[in-house]
Scaffold this active site. Structure first.
Site, short mmCIF file in Angstrom:
data_model
loop_
_atom_site.label_atom_id
_atom_site.label_comp_id
_atom_site.label_asym_id
_atom_site.label_seq_id
_atom_site.Cartn_x
_atom_site.Cartn_y
_atom_site.Cartn_z
N ASP A 1 -22.15 5.61 32.73
CA ASP A 1 -21.73 5.96 31.48
C ASP A 1 -22.51 6.96 30.85
O ASP A 1 -23.46 7.34 31.18
CB ASP A 1 -21.92 4.65 30.72
CG ASP A 1 -21.71 4.65 29.06
OD1 ASP A 1 -20.54 5.16 29.09
OD2 ASP A 1 -22.33 4.50 28.21
N ASP B 1 -24.81 0.90 29.18
CA ASP B 1 -25.57 0.50 28.01
C ASP B 1 -24.90 -0.34 26.78
O ASP B 1 -25.40 -1.22 26.14
CB ASP B 1 -26.62 1.50 27.47
CG ASP B 1 -25.86 2.26 26.71
OD1 ASP B 1 -24.44 2.78 26.81
OD2 ASP B 1 -26.25 2.49 25.37
N ASP C 1 -19.28 -1.50 28.31
CA ASP C 1 -19.77 -1.47 29.46
C ASP C 1 -19.78 -2.92 30.40
O ASP C 1 -20.06 -2.78 31.62
CB ASP C 1 -21.10 -0.67 29.96
CG ASP C 1 -20.86 0.66 29.31
OD1 ASP C 1 -19.88 1.32 29.34
OD2 ASP C 1 -22.01 0.94 28.63
#
Length: 644
Positions: free
Chosen positions: A345, A539, A543
């Protein structure tokens, strides 16, 4: 929804803890008595000693360890043998030797049975603690939503429980409050912090007809929101559904020990039975035949097998904790060695997750520019404004008059009777400020993926500010190492392709997937899994499904609790160097598990033939069994010497 105070996972941990305490309460006296007898510290008549050991071992075996005995027996009825089958076999045979010793001349191993079971229960307690919180992220998501909603009813504000909220209700959300459910703004304007859902740090401007997500936080204006989704239809509920689906469909890793034991157990049974028949035929001595048969079973006792995996995991998790790596799921240790693709990410993972001023182009003296932008932006709570104020770092602020925020565009104010504007291109165009002489610099900033703000004084441009979410200091170094180790690194982000490309190039990632909606991340991971095992590093709440879908989910400890709970591995400090360390630790730990399994069997391979030949007394078999356990524990502790 009312959540129970004690979760099933917590109950499981508590049950194993109670079993552990009770098992050792009976087993410690057994060990003391056996020690006393072996060294003849004081004399107890042999049969009385056997009866005492049988009595003390009985509750450990058949009450505290009943579930294990029952599970082990199922292995024999289904002909698929697991670790419980080995434990059941070893403990029951050892216990039965105590009963047989009352009638035949054979060695009594009834005390050993309780020791085996106590060690096994200890291992199960450790396992329960490691896995017990596997579904806590769902409960945390459920707790995340607002509990009440303030709605407008016949020109009056009333507060109702979130369960009573209906489609079409007009919700009133004040600054600092959570938005109760998904909806559309019908009145008001504000910025909304959606980072807890999207993972993106910069608040999103909301005006009339803007869509909003439940559980996000309103920042600085009053919003009137029409509820468009409630209950199971909301975005948050959809994320929960994705998590539950992923948890139920994720294929569990086949334990290496289970594969081996399914062959090992029946093999030992056959060998033991054949040894008994052979020696009974050759020697015509029932006691000797039983003794050799028991020696074969005792030497094949699964203590070392039971310790092989838990001890390595315990040491590995201890080392990881010291280095800021939490191993939440033991399966990840085995899976990590097969991972070929690592997906990151962007926000909060590769980048810091908060905006910073990266570049300033000034057409006046910098001190003058900083005085103006710092003083004006000091009056705004917007994260971009805070980044500018931090960069200006003024000791004293100038007086600002007629300050005004143009939401989603910029700010206005008068300083020393001069009109100061700070905002985007659209804002400048609306205020009839000419940009043609500065188009090249603006385009240059945009190509660097900056959020570009223009500063105007008395209708004249005096500066351009480039703001971006800063890359973490060690992201470039960490990704370089991962590339050298042969991993295919990919960045997954909701940003546009231009921004994604700029960030990817800066950190050394060759592949990126841009314009990804939060709910699409899980599907992107599914698609990549067609090409090999995938680890995902993230995080944010958005996600969590991707972390669960990935073969190994690596969560940043600086992110949301939901992401952390969804991860198999957690990097406490949020550093990508921690990802490199986690991979090395996982591989080193699994290597020790394989070595432990090897040592657990090598004694059997060497000693079983000797036991069959009648050269190994059951006492020596017990010593060999103990040595294999000691070797396994010692080898696991050698993991501390590995360079992670």
């Amino acid at each position: 929804m009312i959540l129970s105070k004690t979760t099933p996972e917590e109950k499981d941990i508590r049950n194993w803890k109670i079993k552990l305490i009770l098992a050792w309460l009976f087993t410690i006296p057994v060990a003391v008595l056996m020690f006393v007898e072996k060294f003849s510290l004081f004399m107890i008549e042999e049969k009385i000693m056997t009866i005492i050991l049988l009595i003390l071992s009985f509750p450990v075996m058949f009450i505290i360890g009943f579930s294990t005995i029952r599970s082990g027996l199922k292995g024999f009825t289904s002909l698929y043998f697991n670790m419980d089958s080995l434990i059941m076999l070893g403990t029951v045979i050892a216990y039965l030797t105590g009963i047989f010793s009352l009638f035949f001349v054979i060695q009594d191993y009834s005390g050993i049975s309780s020791m085996i079971m106590a060690f096994f229960i200890t291992g199960k307690f450790v396992e329960a603690k490691a896995k017990g919180r596997a579904t806590q992220e769902i409960r945390k998501l459920l707790e995340l939503g607002a509990k009440k909603a303030r709605i407008l009813k016949i020109h009056e504000e009333i507060e109702i429980p979130i369960e009573d909220l209906k489609l079409g209700d007009i919700m009133i959300v004040k600054p600092g409050e959570k938005i109760p459910t998904d909806g559309v703004v019908v009145k008001g304007a504000s910025s909304v912090d959606e980072s807890m859902v999207t993972g993106e740090s910069i608040p999103v401007e909301k005006n009339i007809n803007s869509n909003v997500i439940g559980a996000t936080i309103n920042q600085d204006g009053i919003l009137y929101i029409k509820a468009t989704k409630v209950g199971k239809d909301t975005f948050l509920a959809h994320i929960i559904e994705l998590l539950e689906e992923t948890q139920s469909t994720k294929i569990p890793i086949q334990k290496l020990a289970d594969k081996i034991t399914n062959i090992f157990v029946p093999t030992i049974l056959i060998i033991s039975a054949l040894s008994f028949v052979l020696w009974l035929y050759l020697s015509k001595d029932l006691s000797k035949a039983i003794g050799i048969s028991v020696a074969v079973l005792v030497i094949a006792c699964p203590c070392a097998l039971g310790l092989a995996t838990p001890t390595a995991i315990m040491v590995g998790t201890g080392i990881g904790a010291k280095k800021g790596i939490l191993i939440r799921k033991g399966e990840a240790i085995q899976t990590m060695k097969k991972v070929k693709i690592i997906v990151f990410d962007k926000t909060g993972t590769i980048t810091k997750g908060h905006p910073e001023v990266k570049e300033i182009y000034s057409l006046v003296k910098e001190n003058h520019l900083f005085e103006l932008i710092g003083s004006l932006e000091k009056l705004s709570e917007h994260p971009l404004s805070k980044a500018i104020v931090k960069k200006a770092d003024l000791k004293k602020y100038l007086d600002v008059k007629d300050f005004k925020i143009y939401r989603g565009k910029g700010v206005y104010g008068k300083i020393r009777n001069k009109e100061i504007l700070i905002g985007n291109m659209k804002f400048m165009q609306e205020k009839n400020i000419l940009l043609k002489n500065h188009g090249k610099k603006i385009k240059e900033f945009e190509e660097k993926a900056y959020t570009t703000l223009i500063v105007s004084e008395s209708k004249k441009i005096i500066g351009i500010i480039g703001i971006a979410d800063a890359i973490k200091e060690d992201s470039i170094h960490a990704i370089r190492i991962l590339n050298k180790l042969g991993f295919k690194t990919i960045m997954l982000t909701g940003d546009n392709a231009l921004t994604a490309k700029a960030i990817a190039e800066k950190v050394g990632i060759k592949h990126y997937i841009a314009n990804t909606l939060p709910e699409e991340k899980q599907n992107k991971i599914k698609e990549l899994q067609r090409f090999g095992m995938v680890a995902f590093v993230g995080d944010g709440i958005n996600d969590a499904p991707a972390l669960k879908q990935a073969n190994v989910g690596i969560a940043m400890g600086t992110g949301t609790d939901i992401a952390i709970e969804a991860g198999d591995l957690v990097i406490v400090n949020g550093s990508l160097i921690g990802v490199v360390k986690a991979i090395k630790l996982s591989k080193a730990t699994f290597k020790k598990i394989k070595q432990n399994l090897f040592w657990a069997f090598i004694y059997n391979i060497l000693m079983i033939p000797l036991a069959i030949a009648g050269f190994i007394h059951p006492v020596l078999a017990e010593i060999a069994m103990a040595l294999s356990s000691i070797t396994v524990v010692t080898n696991a502790n050698l993991l501390r010497r590995e360079r992670i």
